[in-house]
Each structure stands twice: as structure tokens, then as C-alpha cells.
Design an enzyme around this catalytic site. Sequence first.
Site, short mmCIF file in Angstrom:
data_model
loop_
_atom_site.label_atom_id
_atom_site.label_comp_id
_atom_site.label_asym_id
_atom_site.label_seq_id
_atom_site.Cartn_x
_atom_site.Cartn_y
_atom_site.Cartn_z
N HIS A 1 -0.83 -3.75 10.91
CA HIS A 1 0.24 -4.61 11.44
C HIS A 1 0.57 -4.32 12.91
O HIS A 1 1.72 -4.17 13.29
CB HIS A 1 1.51 -4.48 10.58
CG HIS A 1 1.27 -4.89 9.16
ND1 HIS A 1 0.97 -6.20 8.80
CD2 HIS A 1 1.24 -4.17 8.01
CE1 HIS A 1 0.78 -6.24 7.49
NE2 HIS A 1 0.93 -5.03 6.99
N SER B 1 3.36 -6.76 2.56
CA SER B 1 2.02 -6.67 3.15
C SER B 1 0.96 -7.20 2.16
O SER B 1 0.96 -8.38 1.86
CB SER B 1 1.74 -5.23 3.61
OG SER B 1 0.55 -5.17 4.36
N LEU B 2 0.09 -6.34 1.61
CA LEU B 2 -0.91 -6.83 0.66
C LEU B 2 -0.23 -7.50 -0.53
O LEU B 2 -0.80 -8.38 -1.18
CB LEU B 2 -1.82 -5.70 0.18
CG LEU B 2 -1.31 -4.80 -0.96
CD1 LEU B 2 -1.71 -5.33 -2.33
CD2 LEU B 2 -1.81 -3.39 -0.80
N GLN C 1 0.83 -1.21 0.00
CA GLN C 1 0.00 0.00 0.00
C GLN C 1 0.86 1.25 0.00
O GLN C 1 1.92 1.30 0.61
CB GLN C 1 -0.93 0.02 1.22
CG GLN C 1 -2.17 0.84 0.95
CD GLN C 1 -3.32 0.46 1.87
OE1 GLN C 1 -3.44 -0.68 2.28
NE2 GLN C 1 -4.18 1.40 2.17
N GLN D 1 -0.19 -12.23 9.65
CA GLN D 1 0.36 -11.03 9.01
C GLN D 1 -0.46 -9.77 9.29
O GLN D 1 0.08 -8.66 9.32
CB GLN D 1 0.44 -11.31 7.50
CG GLN D 1 1.21 -10.29 6.70
CD GLN D 1 0.42 -9.83 5.50
OE1 GLN D 1 -0.70 -9.34 5.64
NE2 GLN D 1 0.98 -9.98 4.33
#
Length: 311
Positions: A203, A94-95, A9, A252
Amino acid sequence: MRAFVFPGQGSQKVGMGAELAAASAAAREVFEEVDEALGQSLFKLMTEGPEDQLTLTENAQPAIMANAIAVLRVLEKEGGIALADKADFVAGHSLGEYTALCAAGAFSLADTARLLKLRGQSMQAAVPVGVGAMAALLGADIEKAAALAEAAAEGQVCTVANDNDPTQVVLSGHKEAIERAIALVKDYGIKRGILLPVSAPFHCPLMQPAADAMAEALDKTRPGTLRVALFANVTASVVTDPAEVQRLLVEQVTGRVRWRESAIAMKDTGVENFIELGGKVVGPMIKRSAGEVEVTSAVSMEDIEALAKAL
């Protein structure tokens, strides 16, 4: 050895994917499939905005994934390159881990889009607006950042969310704690702290409701066999077992993105060549973390053509 990596992101911008869609039917098919899976005109939002709508977590996450997979599909269909033949590992920030898993064949494109839409919505809903915040610490290593987070917490949540590279660490938690951390940066030998324009504290333990939502969703949409091994965010180590992948994707949501450690671990495993698809964000972090490695990125048609020749 070679790893394909995918951005997270913050890499979204209005106009993304437009040039690729205009040049390639393979790219257009990706955007159409994602629109259909989500029942919304995400591609129109990606190319035309408005920016505040694209930046919303529930839109940004599937948009960044769709853009990267479009680059991959063009590379595969028009460049004649099969990811499974050219990649030893995949990883995503992440994503981007979902994008990596889609690229590795563990999730279909439609399922990846739906999972990321839900992930964005549940992350947004986990904490009321204004309660949480995130800050980027510039000129901070992990030790300094962790010490600062501990000092600033004062009974609230303040923790390392992203260990990006040796010079950039991101904190996440309660807004007051994050503001205290920013005020204390100089005491910890950190150059500066910048409040990030995010809508939720990703997170960190405050994301537990989102982790619960993802556990439920991933129970219904389980990852399949990986054609390429994944370096996971929360462990910075290789995972190939779909059940383990599923467990780590849930972890995660509240866990730390160990990107610096992942870059070093990949290099130590023998990866010398990193290719970032759909952005120019995580590649430079890898370079700063792993040192003597080759990093390239592909976003445009021109980039893809050059990459296809090089591979």
C-alpha cells in the site's frame, strides 16, 4: 443495519481451517476448490505449516480468504443463512476486500483464489527483499502519523499505508525511511513504532509494478454484479458498479487502506451490527473507530452456530 467484514494479512496461523474442515463438508469443499484452482496443497499448508511458508504473501492471501469463505459457506449451507438477505454491506481489510467481493458474488471462489495468489506474487516481486519495510505506529492518530511520515521520507517513499483505528496507523516505504520514522516517534507524541514482519512494503507507491499486474489480471477476470454493496478501502465509501470496483482494486495496491474511515462511514450510514468472518482482527478496530456498535466474530463451528441463531 448490518455489515459483514473480512480480515487481512497477519491473521493467518498454522492450524487454520482444520477444525472447520473436520466438522463440515461445506468447509471441506471450499478448501478443495481453492487447492484445485491454485494447483497446490494450500489447505495442507494452512493446517500443517511450515509457518514460514504460510506467511509468504502469495500463500497467506488466498489462505486467509479461503478460511473466511469456508466460515461463510458453513453459515449459509448449514445455518440456512443467505448473506445477501442478512447483509446491508460488506467490507474487507486489504486482501479481505477480495474475500468481501467473493462473499457478495462478484467473483467466484476459484477466481478469487487465483487473483489473490497473483496479487501476493506480484506484491512480493515489486520490490527486492530488504529494500522496503512497514512499521506499525501505536498510540498514533492519522495526523501525527502523516506528519511523521513526511518528516522521515527525506526524498524516499514513506507514507501511511493503513489507517486502522484511532490508535494504530501503519507506515510503508523504503526501509531506511521507515527506520528513520521509528527513531522519530517520540518527537511526534507517538507511543512506539514497531517494524512489521512483512516481506514487502504494501500500500505505497513502490507497489506500482504489482498494481500494473493486477490491472492486467482484473481486465481478464472482471468483477460481476454485487449482491451486496461494498465499502471500498481506498475511498471509505459505497461502491456497487463492477467497473468502479475493478478500478478501485487496482488503486488499492498502492493506495491507503482507510479502515478507520470505513468503520465510521458505515456507522454513519446506519450500520449498528458488524460481523467478522474468519478472524478476530478487524472487528476490534471497528469498535475502537466507530464506538457504540455491536461487533461479533465467527471462526469456529461453535461461533457459526451461535451466529446462525442470532441472525
